[in-house]
Design a protein around this motif. Structure first.
Motif, mmCIF file in Angstrom:
data_model
loop_
_atom_site.group_PDB
_atom_site.id
_atom_site.type_symbol
_atom_site.label_atom_id
_atom_site.label_comp_id
_atom_site.label_asym_id
_atom_site.label_seq_id
_atom_site.Cartn_x
_atom_site.Cartn_y
_atom_site.Cartn_z
ATOM 1 N N PRO A 276 -4.374 0.489 -0.373
ATOM 2 C CA PRO A 276 -3.131 1.230 -0.644
ATOM 3 C C PRO A 276 -3.447 2.582 -1.277
ATOM 4 N N ARG A 277 -2.619 3.579 -0.984
ATOM 5 C CA ARG A 277 -2.849 4.953 -1.451
ATOM 6 C C ARG A 277 -2.319 5.225 -2.840
ATOM 7 N N THR A 278 -1.382 4.416 -3.297
ATOM 8 C CA THR A 278 -0.771 4.655 -4.603
ATOM 9 C C THR A 278 -1.075 3.498 -5.548
ATOM 10 N N GLN A 279 -0.923 3.760 -6.842
ATOM 11 C CA GLN A 279 -1.124 2.695 -7.816
ATOM 12 C C GLN A 279 -0.105 1.579 -7.609
ATOM 13 N N ALA A 280 1.137 1.952 -7.301
ATOM 14 C CA ALA A 280 2.163 0.933 -7.041
ATOM 15 C C ALA A 280 1.772 0.064 -5.850
ATOM 16 N N GLY A 281 1.220 0.679 -4.816
ATOM 17 C CA GLY A 281 0.765 -0.077 -3.659
ATOM 18 C C GLY A 281 -0.389 -1.002 -4.005
ATOM 19 N N ARG A 282 -1.338 -0.507 -4.798
ATOM 20 C CA ARG A 282 -2.472 -1.342 -5.214
ATOM 21 C C ARG A 282 -1.993 -2.505 -6.084
ATOM 22 N N ASP A 283 -1.047 -2.221 -6.989
ATOM 23 C CA ASP A 283 -0.501 -3.282 -7.834
ATOM 24 C C ASP A 283 0.241 -4.321 -6.991
ATOM 25 N N GLY A 284 1.011 -3.853 -6.017
ATOM 26 C CA GLY A 284 1.750 -4.769 -5.140
ATOM 27 C C GLY A 284 0.826 -5.654 -4.330
ATOM 28 N N LEU A 285 -0.237 -5.068 -3.772
ATOM 29 C CA LEU A 285 -1.195 -5.860 -2.999
ATOM 30 C C LEU A 285 -1.892 -6.874 -3.896
ATOM 31 N N ALA A 286 -2.269 -6.458 -5.102
ATOM 32 C CA ALA A 286 -2.916 -7.386 -6.032
ATOM 33 C C ALA A 286 -1.994 -8.558 -6.364
ATOM 34 N N ALA A 287 -0.713 -8.286 -6.586
ATOM 35 C CA ALA A 287 0.251 -9.350 -6.880
ATOM 36 C C ALA A 287 0.416 -10.285 -5.689
ATOM 37 N N LEU A 288 0.484 -9.719 -4.499
ATOM 38 C CA LEU A 288 0.603 -10.530 -3.280
ATOM 39 C C LEU A 288 -0.599 -11.448 -3.118
ATOM 40 N N LEU A 289 -1.789 -10.900 -3.322
ATOM 41 C CA LEU A 289 -3.002 -11.697 -3.167
ATOM 42 C C LEU A 289 -3.161 -12.731 -4.275
ATOM 43 N N ALA A 290 -2.660 -12.415 -5.475
ATOM 44 C CA ALA A 290 -2.774 -13.342 -6.600
ATOM 45 C C ALA A 290 -1.825 -14.527 -6.473
ATOM 46 N N GLN A 291 -0.612 -14.285 -5.964
ATOM 47 C CA GLN A 291 0.392 -15.347 -5.858
ATOM 48 C C GLN A 291 1.124 -15.252 -4.526
ATOM 49 N N PRO A 292 0.433 -15.507 -3.419
ATOM 50 C CA PRO A 292 1.078 -15.342 -2.119
ATOM 51 C C PRO A 292 2.286 -16.248 -1.911
ATOM 52 N N ARG A 293 2.305 -17.422 -2.503
ATOM 53 C CA ARG A 293 3.430 -18.344 -2.289
ATOM 54 C C ARG A 293 4.710 -17.880 -2.986
ATOM 55 N N SER A 294 4.604 -16.848 -3.817
ATOM 56 C CA SER A 294 5.786 -16.267 -4.471
ATOM 57 C C SER A 294 6.240 -14.995 -3.777
ATOM 58 N N ALA A 295 5.549 -14.602 -2.715
ATOM 59 C CA ALA A 295 5.786 -13.290 -2.101
ATOM 60 C C ALA A 295 6.806 -13.342 -0.970
ATOM 61 N N LEU A 296 7.621 -12.297 -0.934
ATOM 62 C CA LEU A 296 8.486 -12.017 0.206
ATOM 63 C C LEU A 296 7.846 -10.839 0.938
ATOM 64 N N VAL A 297 7.529 -11.014 2.201
ATOM 65 C CA VAL A 297 6.966 -9.938 3.007
ATOM 66 C C VAL A 297 8.095 -9.419 3.885
ATOM 67 N N GLY A 298 8.552 -8.203 3.600
ATOM 68 C CA GLY A 298 9.647 -7.596 4.349
ATOM 69 C C GLY A 298 9.111 -6.488 5.241
ATOM 70 N N LEU A 299 9.437 -6.535 6.503
ATOM 71 C CA LEU A 299 8.936 -5.573 7.482
ATOM 72 C C LEU A 299 10.077 -4.929 8.247
ATOM 73 N N ASP A 300 9.936 -3.656 8.542
ATOM 74 C CA ASP A 300 10.869 -2.953 9.407
ATOM 75 C C ASP A 300 10.538 -3.322 10.850
ATOM 76 N N PHE A 301 11.528 -3.330 11.719
ATOM 77 C CA PHE A 301 11.290 -3.691 13.117
ATOM 78 C C PHE A 301 10.959 -2.455 13.955
ATOM 79 N N ASP A 302 11.914 -1.520 14.073
ATOM 80 C CA ASP A 302 11.704 -0.333 14.917
ATOM 81 C C ASP A 302 10.602 0.549 14.354
ATOM 82 N N GLY A 303 9.571 0.752 15.135
ATOM 83 C CA GLY A 303 8.477 1.612 14.733
ATOM 84 C C GLY A 303 7.404 0.916 13.923
#
Length: 72
Positions: free
Chosen positions: A12-39
């Motif tokens: 990730p390019r930003t600290q917020a992105g790095r923190d978010g990825l770290a949280a996702l990897l630390a507790q994946p079963r608590s994560a909501l992965v939201g994705l845009d469809f178009d594009g």
């Protein structure tokens, strides 16, 4: 499941992105992965009703879904 990540995760390019990825990897079963469809999951097309997900997206999301709280 037969789908495995074969490439390293992008950094990730930003600290917020790095923190978010770290949280996702630390507790994946608590994560909501939201994705845009178009594009993101599908190419942008003139008629939205004709949009279709990239063929590789569906099996990857199906493999991800049981590993996280939700995929939206």
């Amino acid at each position: 499941m037969g789908t495995h990540i074969t490439e390293p995760l992008p950094t990730p390019r930003t600290q917020a992105g790095r923190d978010g990825l770290a949280a996702l990897l630390a507790q994946p079963r608590s994560a909501l992965v939201g994705l845009d469809f178009d594009g993101t999951l599908a190419p942008i097309v003139a008629d939205p009703e004709q949009a279709r997900a990239h063929p590789d997206a569906v099996p990857v999301l199906a493999a991800l879904a049981p590993k996280v709280a939700a995929v939206a």
